[in-house]
Design a protein around this motif. Structure first.
Motif, PDB file in Angstrom:
ATOM      1  N   ALA A  63       0.797  -1.271  -0.018  1.00  0.00           N
ATOM      2  CA  ALA A  63       0.032  -0.028  -0.093  1.00  0.00           C
ATOM      3  C   ALA A  63       0.863   1.185  -0.021  1.00  0.00           C
ATOM      4  O   ALA A  63       0.527   2.153  -0.698  1.00  0.00           O
ATOM      5  N   ALA A  64       1.946   1.056   0.690  1.00  0.00           N
ATOM      6  CA  ALA A  64       2.862   2.266   0.655  1.00  0.00           C
ATOM      7  C   ALA A  64       3.476   2.645  -0.596  1.00  0.00           C
ATOM      8  O   ALA A  64       3.952   3.432  -1.153  1.00  0.00           O
ATOM      9  N   PRO A  67      -0.425   3.430  -3.657  1.00  0.00           N
ATOM     10  CA  PRO A  67      -1.312   3.818  -2.678  1.00  0.00           C
ATOM     11  C   PRO A  67      -2.676   4.255  -3.802  1.00  0.00           C
ATOM     12  O   PRO A  67      -2.925   5.309  -3.768  1.00  0.00           O
ATOM     13  N   SER A 210      -7.570   0.549   2.141  1.00  0.00           N
ATOM     14  CA  SER A 210      -6.842   0.640   0.944  1.00  0.00           C
ATOM     15  C   SER A 210      -7.691   1.612  -0.165  1.00  0.00           C
ATOM     16  O   SER A 210      -7.170   2.598  -0.794  1.00  0.00           O
ATOM     17  N   THR A 213      -7.407   5.812   0.349  1.00  0.00           N
ATOM     18  CA  THR A 213      -6.234   6.086   0.145  1.00  0.00           C
ATOM     19  C   THR A 213      -6.446   7.678  -0.115  1.00  0.00           C
ATOM     20  O   THR A 213      -5.665   8.678   0.291  1.00  0.00           O
ATOM     21  N   PRO A 219      -1.367   9.260   3.092  1.00  0.00           N
ATOM     22  CA  PRO A 219      -1.555   7.637   2.915  1.00  0.00           C
ATOM     23  C   PRO A 219      -0.884   6.861   2.860  1.00  0.00           C
ATOM     24  O   PRO A 219      -0.738   5.678   3.403  1.00  0.00           O
ATOM     25  N   ARG A 220       0.605   7.342   2.525  1.00  0.00           N
ATOM     26  CA  ARG A 220       1.692   6.276   2.428  1.00  0.00           C
ATOM     27  C   ARG A 220       2.260   5.722   3.798  1.00  0.00           C
ATOM     28  O   ARG A 220       2.680   4.701   3.932  1.00  0.00           O
ATOM     29  N   ILE A 223      -2.044   4.636   5.707  1.00  0.00           N
ATOM     30  CA  ILE A 223      -2.836   3.141   5.388  1.00  0.00           C
ATOM     31  C   ILE A 223      -1.944   2.056   5.812  1.00  0.00           C
ATOM     32  O   ILE A 223      -2.700   1.135   6.468  1.00  0.00           O
TER      33      ILE A 223
END
Length: 440
Positions: A63-64, A67, A210, A213, A219-220, A223
């Motif tokens: 997710a990082a 995103p 997710s 985002t 978000p990075r 999340i």
């Protein structure tokens, strides 16, 4: 281009994720897990929590890196290959498409226990009919009352655990803290693993945040942290709740394992509480089924719009209701399989797709960070190779611990996905169409 405002904090995202997981499901499936594990449900949840924790770490890493919405499909497509990404999406589709069936089947089992004169099949049909009608018309009303209904579920779960503790300590003869719910005479690892494979059903949706985002601050960072916290908090709730319920009812004998918590609720709280519990559980199953069917229909619509599935059927929006009616109705039709399945098989079947997707996400971390980016220091060796490898092996072990019918059905679904991929890629010579989840 229109953008959503970044208004969500870490706490808001975590609350959304916990609510999406529907913690009251720990009661809904308790009897099944007690039967499979022979009375050590907390151990099953403990093993499931550890496995999901490593997988959650992998989801956070990906997710990082990416995103965007799309989760397992996007991660595998971008880090390994578009074709394997399609199969990850196909595995996720199994979850989305059949999850409403399992949710409604659990609700129907409990209603049948409360009203045995009404056939369980009739309750299943009622769930399908009402939920499909609401989703066709639209979700505005459901969204307005969803928060209230979620609060009801949490109150029921808290009351259930509280009464279980009161029941345990009522005469002062039994200790509140003991290892017996985790380990008792005759406990076997294969039984615990079989239970853990089913218990992972309770964790489905931990990665759903997710999709938030674009509305989340940083978000990075936020999340990945939220995914990890949701898994930890959810696992804690499941282990604690199952511990006290197991202690209150150590026996594995039930009138009906599919609706065992109904029997336990009457035992610990009497007729008045059992009515309160039933209302809370059915509310939980109804709202979960409503959301699951809505999500599944949107995924089918996205796949149809992007040409992954036949566009004339799946890629259409009703002019009158402005909803993907064809996809919604198809989800209802698929759920009719509940008339010929039990809760154990249906949840295990869904978990096959989840474990396949989870395995591929763990593999994505290794490809993206360790192999492609060549981040190979000692810290990276642990974070980007060892941890995802543990998650991968745990997910595969849980997958093979599912019941044989679920494995057979899941494997059949996977074979169908490979055949369909061969068709849309002209015998694997072309790349499959790319899906754009953000527009769904």
């Amino acid at each position: 281009m229109a953008r959503l405002k970044r208004t969500l904090s870490l706490g808001s995202v975590v609350l959304f994720g916990i609510a999406y997981m529907t913690p009251i499901i720990v009661l809904g499936t308790f009897g099944i897990l007690a039967d499979v594990t022979r009375g050590v449900v907390p151990s099953a949840y403990l093993v499931a929590s550890v496995a999901m924790l490593f997988t959650a770490l992998s989801y956070g890493r990906m997710a990082a890196a990416f995103p965007v919405a799309g989760s397992a499909y996007t991660y595998v497509r971008k880090s390994i290959s578009p074709k394997l990404g399609f199969l990850a999406g196909w595995a996720v589709l199994l979850d989305y498409l059949f999850l409403p069936m399992a949710i409604w089947l659990i609700g129907a089992a409990y209603l049948h226990s409360a009203f045995p004169a009404v056939p369980q099949a009739l309750w299943v049909l009622a769930f399908i009919g009402v939920t499909t009608a609401i989703n066709v018309v639209g979700l505005r009303l459901a969204k307005n009352i969803n928060g209230v209904l979620m609060l009801v579920q949490f109150l029921v779960l808290i009351a259930f655990v509280g009464l279980a503790i009161h029941y345990i300590t009522g005469d002062g003869s039994r200790p509140l803290w003991t290892l017996e719910p985790f380990l008792k005479e005759g406990t076997q690892l294969p039984l615990i693993m079989g239970g853990a494979a089913i218990a992972c059903y309770s964790f489905l949706g931990f990665d759903a945040v997710s999709t938030l985002t674009e509305e989340t601050h940083e978000p990075r960072k936020t999340i990945p942290r939220a995914i990890l916290l949701i898994t930890l908090i959810g696992g804690g709730i499941f282990i604690a709740a199952s511990y006290f319920v197991q202690l209150a009812h150590p026996s594995v004998e039930f009138q009906n394992a599919d609706s065992a918590a109904y029997e336990i609720a009457r035992n610990i709280g009497g007729d008045l509480f059992v009515s309160f519990f039933l209302i809370g559980l059915i509310v939980g199953q109804f709202t979960s089924g409503l959301s699951a069917q809505a999500s599944a229909s949107r995924l089918l619509f996205a796949m149809g719009r992007d040409g992954v599935l036949p566009r004339p059927f799946f890629g259409r929006i009703s002019k009158r209701f402005e909803t993907p009616v064809n996809s919604i109705v198809l989800c209802g039709v698929v759920a009719l399989l509940a008339l010929h399945m039990d809760v154990t098989t249906s949840t295990s079947f869904i978990n096959f797709g989840a474990f396949l997707a989870f395995s591929l996400v763990n593999l994505s971390v290794i490809f993206h960070y360790y192999l492609n980016a060549e981040r190979r220091g000692l810290r990276e060796l642990v974070l980007f190779l060892l941890f995802p490898l543990i998650g991968l092996l745990a997910d595969l072990w849980l997958m093979v611990s599912l019941d044989h019918l679920a494995i057979w059905l899941g494997a059949t679904w996977l074979v169908l996905g490979v055949i369909y991929l061969a068709v849309i890629t002209s015998g694997f010579r072309q790349q499959p169409p790319e899906m754009h989840f953000e527009e769904a």
